[in-house]
Design a protein around this motif. Structure first.
Motif: not given
Length: 534
Positions: A33-34, A37, A40, A113
Motif C-alpha cells: 500500500h505504501t 501511494d 500515485t 511524500n
C-alpha cells in the motif's frame, strides 16, 4: 607473488553481512500500500511536469510564429508602435516569467511524500533477509534456479520473474555469506539469461568475475580457469582476471607434476574429493526434515494406519461438547498427534490476528544457558502473546483447550500468535526443557511444558508443514483445525520423539497460535506413572 595477486585481485568488494531477518506478511502488505501511494504521488508529479512543459511548448510555438513573421521584415515589423511595445514587454517581463516557470520545481510534493514514507522502507538487512529466505526455500524444496527465476512455484496466484539483476543480487548475497555453492548457481543463472538475450545493466564480465571465484573456492580449478579465460576474451585488460589466470595455470602445473607420481585411482579419489557439495553441515536430521517438508516422508505401514481413527470427542462428557462434540482425527500414533477439525471459527481467527498484528515482533526461543528468551537464526517468524483477560475471545479459546484436553490452562503460557511469511520457519526443536536445561522455565515456576496445542489459522498455498523428523510424521496446515500432543510422558520424562519443526513457507502466508501447557496443576488431571516411558 602470484598468490598475493590472487588475494588482492580476486576478492570482490564485500557488502555488510547481516543476520537473518524476517518481515511478516502483514508488514509486507502494508509496504504494498505504501508503494501504491508513492506510485500515485509519482504520477501526480509527472502530470505536473507535463502540464508545465505544455505551457512552455505553447509559448514557444506562439513566439516561433511571431519571430518568423518579424524576421522577414524587421524594420517594418518594429515600425508598428504596438509591435515595438510588445517586443519591449516580452523581453523585459514575459521571458522572465518563462524563466521562472522553467525553474519551478514540480517535485516538491512527491519528494515530501517520499521522505515521509521512507521511514517505513525496508533496509539492507531486510533485503538480505529476503534473499536468504529464497536460498533457504531453494534448498528445502529442491528447486533449481531456473524454476525460481521463471516463477514456476506451486500454488502461485501472481507469477513473477527474476531479472538478471535479481539473480546477480542473489549470487552476491550468497557470496557475502561465503556460500559459494549458491553463488555459483545464481551467477550461472544470470549468465544463462544474458546468453538468452535479456537486456540488463549487468554485464557478463561482472558475472564471470564472481562466478570464477566461487567455482575456484569449491575446488573446481579446471572450470575456474575456463571461466577466467572466457572473461578475458570479453575484457583482455581485466586486472583481476589476468592475475588469477597466472595463478590458476601455476597451480595446475604443480598438480600435473604431482599427478605423474600418483596412481590413477588416487588421482580419481582426489578429483572426487575436490568438489565441495551443497553444504558441509547437512546432518541426517536435516535431510529427513527437508524430505518431510517436501512430502517425501516415511509412509506408515497399513497395520499402523488401521489403528488411526476419526471420532467425535465430548471432552470426557463435558457439558459444552455433549450436544456438539468436537471432530477428532488421529494424525500419528507414536507420539500420539491428534487433530481437531473446525475447532476455531473464522471470526475468532480474525479477532486473534487483529489483536496480535500491532504487537508482532521477532519470535524468540529459550536460551538453555541463560534460561531467558532470545532470537535465533533457526526460528524465523514474528510472534505476539495474548492474555485471556484482555479479550473474551482469547479467554474462550483458552477454556476450549482446557475442556478438550482435560488439562488446567491456568498454569499455561499465554496464547502465542505467530506469522510465518516468506521463508518463515522454525527448525527442529523440542518444546520441553531437557535435563541439561534445568532453569529453562524456572522464572515461570510452573514446571516443564507437558503438552502443546497448535491452532492453524490459515491455509498455506505451498510448504509450511509441521514435521517430526524422529518419527517421519508430517502435519499439513488446514485453517480452523488444531493439533495436540504431549511433550512429556506421564512419568514426567521428556518424549524425544516429539522433536518437531515448522517447514519454510514456500508460497503464501501462515498464521498459527499455540498454547504451551505446563506440569503444575495437572497432578490429578494426568497422574504420574511408575514407568519412565509411559
Amino acid at each position: 607473488m602470484i598468490w598475493c595477486i590472487l588475494i588482492v585481485g580476486i576478492l570482490l568488494p564485500q557488502s555488510l553481512a547481516h543476520p537473518g531477518f524476517f518481515t511478516s506478511i502483514g508488514q509486507m502488505t502494508d509496504l504494498i500500500h505504501t508503494e501504491k501511494d508513492l506510485v500515485t504521488s509519482l504520477k501526480d508529479y509527472i502530470k505536473a511536469e507535463e502540464d508545465k512543459l505544455e505551457q512552455i511548448k505553447k509559448w514557444a510555438e506562439k513566439l516561433d510564429r511571431l519571430t518568423s513573421t518579424a524576421t522577414k521584415d524587421p524594420e517594418g515589423f518594429v515600425g508598428h508602435p504596438v509591435n515595438a511595445f510588445k517586443l519591449m514587454k516580452r523581453l523585459n517581463t514575459e521571458w522572465s516569467e518563462l524563466e521562472n516557470l522553467v525553474l519551478k520545481d514540480m517535485s516538491d510534493g512527491f519528494i515530501s511524500n517520499l521522505t515521509i514514507q521512507r521511514q517505513y522502507f525496508p533496509n539492507d538487512e531486510d533485503q538480505v533477509g529476503a534473499a536468504k529466505a529464497l536460498l533457504r526455500l531453494q534448498d528445502t524444496y529442491n528447486l533449481d534456479t531456473d524454476t525460481i527465476s521463471k516463477g514456476n512455484l506451486p500454488g502461485v496466484k501472481h507469477k513473477s520473474f527474476l531479472t538478471v539483476e535479481d539473480c546477480f543480487e542473489l549470487g552476491k548475497v550468497a557470496y557475502t555469506e561465503a556460500d559459494y555453492y549458491h553463488t555459483e548457481l545464481w551467477m550461472e543463472q544470470a549468465l544463462r539469461q544474458l546468453d538468452e538475450g535479456e537486456v540488463s545493466t549487468i554485464d557478463k564480465v561482472s558475472v564471470l568475475d564472481y562466478l570464477s571465484y566461487a567455482v575456484y573456492q569449491q575446488g573446481d580449478l579446471d572450470k575456474a580457469l575456463l571461466l577466467t579465460k572466457k572473461l578475458l576474451e570479453l575484457d583482455p585488460e581485466h586486472q583481476r582476471a589476468n592475475g588469477n589466470l597466472k595463478y590458476f595455470e601455476y597451480i595446475m602445473a604443480k598438480e600435473k607434476d604431482v599427478n605423474k607420481s600418483t596412481s590413477d585411482d588416487q588421482s580419481d579419489q582426489k578429483t572426487t574429493l575436490k568438489k565441495k557439495g551443497a553444504a558441509v553441515d547437512y546432518l541426517p536430521e536435516r535431510q529427513k526434515y527437508e524430505m518431510l517438508c517436501r512430502g517425501e516422508g516415511i509412509k506408515m505401514t497399513p497395520r499402523r494406519q488401521k489403528k488411526l481413527f476419526c471420532r467425535y470427542h465430548d471432552g470426557n462428557r463435558n457439558p459444552k461438547f455433549i450436544l456438539a462434540p468436537a471432530k477428532q482425527e488421529d494424525e500419528w500414533d507414536k507420539p500420539r498427534i491428534i487433530r481437531f477439525h473446525d475447532i476455531i471459527s473464522d471470526a475468532e481467527i480474525e479477532i486473534v490476528k487483529d489483536l496480535a498484528k500491532p504487537r508482532l515482533s521477532r519470535a524468540t526461543v529459550h536460551d538453555p544457558e541463560t534460561g531467558k528468551l532470545t532470537t535465533a537464526q533457526y526460528r524465523v517468524s514474528k510472534s505476539a502473546w495474548l492474555s485471556g483477560y484482555e479479550n473474551p475471545v482469547v479467554s474462550r479459546i483458552n477454556m476450549r483447550i482446557q475442556d478438550l484436553t482435560g488439562l488446567d490452562v491456568s498454569t499455561a503460557e499465554e496464547l502465542q500468535v505467530a506469522n510465518y511469511g516468506v521463508g518463515g520457519q522454525y527448525e527442529p526443536h523440542f518444546d520441553f526443557a531437557r535435563k541439561d536445561e534445568p532453569d529453562a522455565f524456572k522464572e515461570l515456576g510452573t514446571g516443564n511444558r507437558i503438552a502443546t496445542w497448535l491452532f492453524y489459522m490459515s491455509d498455506v498455498s505451498a510448504g509450511g508443514a509441521t514435521v517430526f523428523p524422529e518419527v517421519g510424521a508430517s502435519v499439513w496446515p488446514k485453517k480452523g483445525t488444531a493439533v495436540f500432543w504431549y511433550n512429556l510422558f506421564a512419568s514426567g520424562e521428556g518424549d524425544y520423539s516429539t522433536r518437531h519443526a515448522a517447514c519454510p513457507v514456500l508460497v503464501g502466508n501462515k498464521w498459527v497460535s499455540n498454547k504451551w501447557l505446563h506440569e503444575r496443576g495437572q497432578e490429578f488431571r494426568r497422574p504420574c506413572t511408575l514407568s519412565e516411558l509411559e
